[in-house]
Design an enzyme around this catalytic site. Structure first.
Site, PDB file in Angstrom:
ATOM      1  N   HIS B  60       0.977  -1.161  -0.071  1.00  0.00           N
ATOM      2  CA  HIS B  60       0.002  -0.015  -0.021  1.00  0.00           C
ATOM      3  C   HIS B  60       0.799   1.322  -0.056  1.00  0.00           C
ATOM      4  O   HIS B  60       1.212   1.792   0.974  1.00  0.00           O
ATOM      5  CB  HIS B  60      -1.061  -0.007   1.216  1.00  0.00           C
ATOM      6  CG  HIS B  60      -1.945   0.901   1.277  1.00  0.00           C
ATOM      7  ND1 HIS B  60      -3.239   0.897   1.760  1.00  0.00           N
ATOM      8  CD2 HIS B  60      -2.089   2.361   0.494  1.00  0.00           C
ATOM      9  CE1 HIS B  60      -3.972   2.034   1.755  1.00  0.00           C
ATOM     10  NE2 HIS B  60      -3.161   2.771   0.994  1.00  0.00           N
ATOM     11  N   HIS B  62       1.551   5.026  -2.051  1.00  0.00           N
ATOM     12  CA  HIS B  62       1.309   6.071  -2.937  1.00  0.00           C
ATOM     13  C   HIS B  62       2.616   6.819  -3.689  1.00  0.00           C
ATOM     14  O   HIS B  62       3.163   7.392  -3.043  1.00  0.00           O
ATOM     15  CB  HIS B  62       0.576   6.971  -2.476  1.00  0.00           C
ATOM     16  CG  HIS B  62      -0.803   6.507  -1.805  1.00  0.00           C
ATOM     17  ND1 HIS B  62      -1.948   6.545  -2.751  1.00  0.00           N
ATOM     18  CD2 HIS B  62      -1.244   6.102  -0.791  1.00  0.00           C
ATOM     19  CE1 HIS B  62      -3.029   6.040  -1.746  1.00  0.00           C
ATOM     20  NE2 HIS B  62      -2.477   5.587  -0.597  1.00  0.00           N
ATOM     21  N   LEU B  63       2.981   6.511  -4.826  1.00  0.00           N
ATOM     22  CA  LEU B  63       3.935   6.833  -5.395  1.00  0.00           C
ATOM     23  C   LEU B  63       3.836   8.195  -6.213  1.00  0.00           C
ATOM     24  O   LEU B  63       4.810   9.048  -6.706  1.00  0.00           O
ATOM     25  CB  LEU B  63       4.369   6.070  -6.619  1.00  0.00           C
ATOM     26  CG  LEU B  63       5.086   4.511  -5.891  1.00  0.00           C
ATOM     27  CD1 LEU B  63       5.612   3.856  -7.076  1.00  0.00           C
ATOM     28  CD2 LEU B  63       6.244   4.688  -4.975  1.00  0.00           C
ATOM     29  N   ASN B  94      -4.608   6.107  -7.270  1.00  0.00           N
ATOM     30  CA  ASN B  94      -5.305   7.420  -6.973  1.00  0.00           C
ATOM     31  C   ASN B  94      -4.263   8.580  -7.558  1.00  0.00           C
ATOM     32  O   ASN B  94      -4.013   9.576  -6.795  1.00  0.00           O
ATOM     33  CB  ASN B  94      -5.691   7.638  -5.534  1.00  0.00           C
ATOM     34  CG  ASN B  94      -4.584   7.769  -4.531  1.00  0.00           C
ATOM     35  OD1 ASN B  94      -3.529   7.347  -4.892  1.00  0.00           O
ATOM     36  ND2 ASN B  94      -4.961   8.598  -3.501  1.00  0.00           N
ATOM     37  N   ASP B 152      -8.954   3.428  -3.920  1.00  0.00           N
ATOM     38  CA  ASP B 152      -8.352   3.813  -2.603  1.00  0.00           C
ATOM     39  C   ASP B 152      -8.260   5.605  -2.577  1.00  0.00           C
ATOM     40  O   ASP B 152      -7.904   5.805  -3.775  1.00  0.00           O
ATOM     41  CB  ASP B 152      -6.948   3.387  -2.108  1.00  0.00           C
ATOM     42  CG  ASP B 152      -6.674   3.857  -0.699  1.00  0.00           C
ATOM     43  OD1 ASP B 152      -7.456   4.144   0.112  1.00  0.00           O
ATOM     44  OD2 ASP B 152      -5.376   4.402  -0.957  1.00  0.00           O
ATOM     45  N   HIS B 232      -5.904  -0.555   5.491  1.00  0.00           N
ATOM     46  CA  HIS B 232      -5.611  -0.072   6.643  1.00  0.00           C
ATOM     47  C   HIS B 232      -6.678   0.144   7.811  1.00  0.00           C
ATOM     48  O   HIS B 232      -7.259   1.265   8.259  1.00  0.00           O
ATOM     49  CB  HIS B 232      -5.013   1.604   6.410  1.00  0.00           C
ATOM     50  CG  HIS B 232      -5.876   2.353   5.395  1.00  0.00           C
ATOM     51  ND1 HIS B 232      -7.425   2.358   5.335  1.00  0.00           N
ATOM     52  CD2 HIS B 232      -5.503   3.045   4.467  1.00  0.00           C
ATOM     53  CE1 HIS B 232      -7.743   3.140   4.326  1.00  0.00           C
ATOM     54  NE2 HIS B 232      -6.772   3.410   3.789  1.00  0.00           N
ATOM     55  N   ASP B 305       0.717   2.878   3.589  1.00  0.00           N
ATOM     56  CA  ASP B 305      -0.023   3.710   3.310  1.00  0.00           C
ATOM     57  C   ASP B 305       1.024   5.073   3.153  1.00  0.00           C
ATOM     58  O   ASP B 305       0.427   6.025   3.303  1.00  0.00           O
ATOM     59  CB  ASP B 305      -1.078   3.940   4.258  1.00  0.00           C
ATOM     60  CG  ASP B 305      -2.319   4.937   3.467  1.00  0.00           C
ATOM     61  OD1 ASP B 305      -2.079   5.119   2.181  1.00  0.00           O
ATOM     62  OD2 ASP B 305      -3.049   5.410   4.121  1.00  0.00           O
ATOM     63  N   HIS B 309       3.279  14.209   0.607  1.00  0.00           N
ATOM     64  CA  HIS B 309       2.699  15.732   0.072  1.00  0.00           C
ATOM     65  C   HIS B 309       3.805  16.520   0.301  1.00  0.00           C
ATOM     66  O   HIS B 309       4.562  16.741   1.388  1.00  0.00           O
ATOM     67  CB  HIS B 309       1.386  15.943   1.249  1.00  0.00           C
ATOM     68  CG  HIS B 309       0.304  14.942   0.911  1.00  0.00           C
ATOM     69  ND1 HIS B 309      -0.413  14.793   0.134  1.00  0.00           N
ATOM     70  CD2 HIS B 309      -0.181  14.135   1.983  1.00  0.00           C
ATOM     71  CE1 HIS B 309      -1.527  14.028   0.156  1.00  0.00           C
ATOM     72  NE2 HIS B 309      -1.097  13.566   1.340  1.00  0.00           N
ATOM     73  N   GLY B 324      -2.652  12.107   5.047  1.00  0.00           N
ATOM     74  CA  GLY B 324      -1.525  11.006   4.965  1.00  0.00           C
ATOM     75  C   GLY B 324      -0.133  11.609   5.214  1.00  0.00           C
ATOM     76  O   GLY B 324       0.056  12.855   5.321  1.00  0.00           O
TER      77      GLY B 324
END
Lengths: 319, 433
Positions: B60, B62-63, B94, B152, B232, B305, B309, B324
């Site tokens: 899980h 986020h790239l 996403n 997600d 999660h 997760d 940012h 996040g």
């Protein structure tokens, strides 16, 4: 230039905090110190009508990201009563409406060498964020539903003035507890000074979780009224909710509006406060708002005194 | 023949229930066995006192590429993964645009190949455009290499769509990864709803928002025979519902993030947006339920997760700051410090949740040190104490609440496909002619 009384200097030098962000973190002694200094300023200025020259050449910045009339005016006047200058920033007409982040805006204002930043914002914690990013004192003038420490102090000062004490009093905060920063600041201040606090309002606006803080909650104003020394009527903040918290204003007024009939069942010495602005006919009927038990206009004067005290404690050591 | 020998480490392979001190031989990118070779080695790693684990898998992550390259790219994200000890990540779709087409899957695969750090598998969208309206072309996405499906960031809200997805995905034996959150109950929320949110005046996200959808997801998976992986998990009730569903034989699996077993809603008293995530940091009893779920095996996987940012987005008022935090470079240290050292999990249990379990859920032939499998290996120093310094991160972002924490345990050497891709420090490396 008049000499600054040594006593006032010492009070400011003895104050340990750099900012005034909430009442939750203040000690009982610190709250009493603020209230006592507010009393002193009232005496020194004939009820806040005369000017003292304690902060000449200093500038206080009002940074208001949310609409306000009385709080902003009160802070401005308090600063001027201390001899300081003020500048006002609001969201519209500033670079914020051009997309500048509020931290950048605040840093720019700080770079203009202001003595203190007074901030109001719709989001809880924003004054804390500013305090972490600025070197000058930050005063919270209301951060969303979180806290409004000077409002809490001025309410408590008004109660102390009219009833002579806080310890042992029963104070009901009535109405929109969920969205009220006034309720939270009052709650902490009153508890620390030994009052019994009742939070009263519809179940959608008064969470049972408050009981975990050793506070009484009630949904029945009529049951609460005869036991109270003070009723503080909080405005329903329609602007902070998407879903109406009760079926109709009419129904709210029926259950919770402070009117003559309800007042008749209260103790003789009952004190009625409202932090304003009030919705006449919703939280309180005009006959009660303008009646003998109402301290609404005393609150306004005391607001000036409390804000002078806060500004002096945070800025006075440098004067 | 390329030979690499890892000598004298504590080899832990949960897939084989193996935990013993010995040597691990890698030949031509594959695990060759547990004996030193007859001939010479190209390299020998001395791993005495270290743990030799199958390469860690984070299912899980986020790239952020494409669309938010200011926060992370496939290149920086996979570099961060290596530094955290991960040899495989599954990235969540996403992105902007979302990964809902073969071309989008191929783009990620190309970026990963170019970066050449760790393995990247793609979780593709359940619905076209992640709009929750109609199914994406799941069959084509499987052919392109998608290992699972998820919208997600947004839950699949339409129950009928989710039911169809369960039915349809069974043809490919792929799981649906769902973010369980009933939006009507969390609207404008920034933190867990409880006494702390009440006192701070911050809009709350009640645990029931997670529980109601977890319950629905389990019901639909049970009815269809589909595979649901609850992402999660963070609440008492959700952990318990999953526990009970498993005993009934529902094909349900779940994961937990390190922040949900290390932090609680009291952290929000600082108003620091690095404590703002979704699901939110909950009350202590929820934290304890997550740990209990890990201990009894209800929770199959530890994932991060990882949600980078950019500073200018995260450093805003709490309601504006996005949800996040980063996870890849602190996960292993948090697992060692908060789960293994206090005795909640054994090394075997903890590594199971970071190797073979995610591999099985995603249908990967990875996550084990069985001879013949690809040689993805993480050598861990279990004793090293180190201080988290966000400025040393390989990730492009810095949004971590763990900056300054002292942690125990860190990846020392990370091997992907038999090649050493990352070395942290002093592990001796001696070439033998």
């Amino acid at each position: 230039m008049a000499e600054i009384p040594e006593e006032l200097r010492n009070i400011a030098r003895g104050w340990q905090r750099s900012h005034l962000l909430d009442l939750e973190s203040l000690s009982r002694e610190e709250i009493l110190q603020l209230l006592d200094l507010a009393d002193t300023f009232k005496q020194l200025t004939d009820n806040c009508t005369r000017k003292l020259n304690l902060l000449p050449g200093s500038t206080c910045a009002n940074l208001f990201f949310e609409n306000s009339t009385r709080t902003r005016t009160s802070f401005s006047l308090a600063a001027r009563r201390l001899g300081a200058d003020t500048i006002d920033f609001s969201r519209s007409g500033s670079s914020l409406s051009k997309g500048e982040s509020f931290i950048d805006t605040a840093k720019n204002i700080e770079a203009m060498k202001v003595a203190a930043v007074i901030v109001r914002h719709g989001t809880p914690g924003t004054p804390q964020l500013l305090a972490q990013n600025l070197r000058c004192p930050v005063i919270n003038a209301g951060d969303g539903p979180h806290e409004h420490p000077t409002q809490g102090l001025l309410d408590i000062l008004t109660i102390r003035e009219r009833l002579g004490r806080i310890e042992g009093l029963t104070v009901a905060l009535v109405g929109d507890i969920a969205h009220s920063r006034t309720a939270r600041s009052n709650l902490w201040g009153l508890k620390k000074l030994g009052a019994h606090v009742i939070l009263c309002g519809p179940a959608t606006l008064v969470s049972p979780r408050w009981r975990e803080l050793d506070v009484e909650i009630s949904h029945n104003l009529d049951e609460v009224i005869p036991r109270c020394d003070v009723l503080n009527l909080l405005r329903i903040q329609f602007e902070r909710q998407e879903q109406p918290p009760f079926p109709s204003v009419r129904e709210y007024a029926l259950l919770y509006a402070m009117n003559k009939e309800r007042l008749a069942r209260a103790k003789e010495e009952i004190l009625v406060l409202a932090p304003g602005p009030i919705n006449r006919g919703v939280e309180v009927t005009p006959d009660v708002a303008d009646g003998d038990h109402s301290a609404i206009l005393n609150q306004v004067t005391n607001g000036l005194a409390v804000r002078m005290a806060a500004l002096w404690l945070l800025c006075g050591h440098a004067a | 023949m390329a030979r690499l020998l890892i000598r004298g480490g504590r080899i832990i392979d949960p897939a084989q229930n193996l935990d013993r001190v010995g040597d691990l031989l890698i030949e031509d990118g594959l695990i060759a066995g547990y004996e030193p070779p007859d001939g010479p080695c190209d390299e020998v790693l001395h791993a005495e006192g270290k743990i030799v684990s199958p390469g860690l898998i984070d299912m899980h992550v986020h790239l952020r590429e494409p669309g938010n390259e200011e926060a992370e790219t496939v290149e920086t994200g996979t570099a961060a993964a290596l530094a955290g000890g991960f040899t495989t990540v599954a990235c969540i779709p996403n992105t902007r645009p979302p990964i809902d087409s073969q071309a989008a899957v191929a783009f990620i695969q190309n970026q990963a190949a170019k970066a050449d750090h760790c393995r990247v598998y793609v979780v593709a969208c359940v619905s076209k455009g992640r709009e929750g309206k109609e199914l994406a072309e799941l069959g084509q996405l499987v052919q392109a290499g998608a290992v699972a499906f998820s919208d997600d960031g947004d839950p699949v809200e339409n129950s009928e769509l989710l039911r169809r997805a369960f039915e349809y995905c069974q043809m490919f034996d792929k799981p649906i990864l769902n973010h369980a959150e009933v939006r009507e109950l969390t609207r404008n929320g920034v933190m867990h709803e409880g006494l702390v949110s009440l006192v701070l005046g911050l809009p709350g996200m009640p645990a029931e928002a997670e529980d109601v959808m977890t319950s629905r997801d389990i019901s639909l998976a049970e009815a269809t025979g589909g595979r649901i992986h609850i992402m999660h998990v963070s609440s008492v009730e959700s952990v318990d519902m999953i526990r009970r569903a498993k005993t009934r034989g529902v094909r349900v699996t779940t994961e937990v993030c390190p922040h949900h077993f290390t932090l609680n809603d009291e952290c929000l008293r600082s108003f620091d947006s690095n404590f703002k995530m979704s699901p939110p940091l909950r009350g202590q009893r929820h934290v304890e339920a997550c740990i209990a779920g890990l201990v009894d095996g209800t929770i199959d996987v530890i994932c991060t997760d990882h949600a980078p940012h950019a500073a200018e987005k995260k450093m805003q008022e709490l309601d504006k700051a996005p949800f996040g935090i980063l996870g890849l470079e602190t996960a292993l240290g948090l697992v060692v410090t908060k789960l293994i050292e206090p005795g909640h999990l054994s090394w075997l249990q903890a590594l199971e949740k970071m190797t073979v379990n995610p591999a099985r859920i995603l249908g990967l032939e990875l996550g084990t040190l069985q001879p013949g499998r690809p040689a993805d290996v993480t050598v861990i120093d279990p004793d090293i104490r180190w201080t988290v310094d966000k400025n040393q991160f390989r990730s492009k972002s810095r949004n971590t609440p763990f900056h300054g924490w002292e942690l125990q345990g860190r990846a020392e050497t990370v091997i992907v496909d038999g090649r050493i891709k990352y070395r942290a420090g002093e592990l001796a490396s001696v070439a033998i002619a």
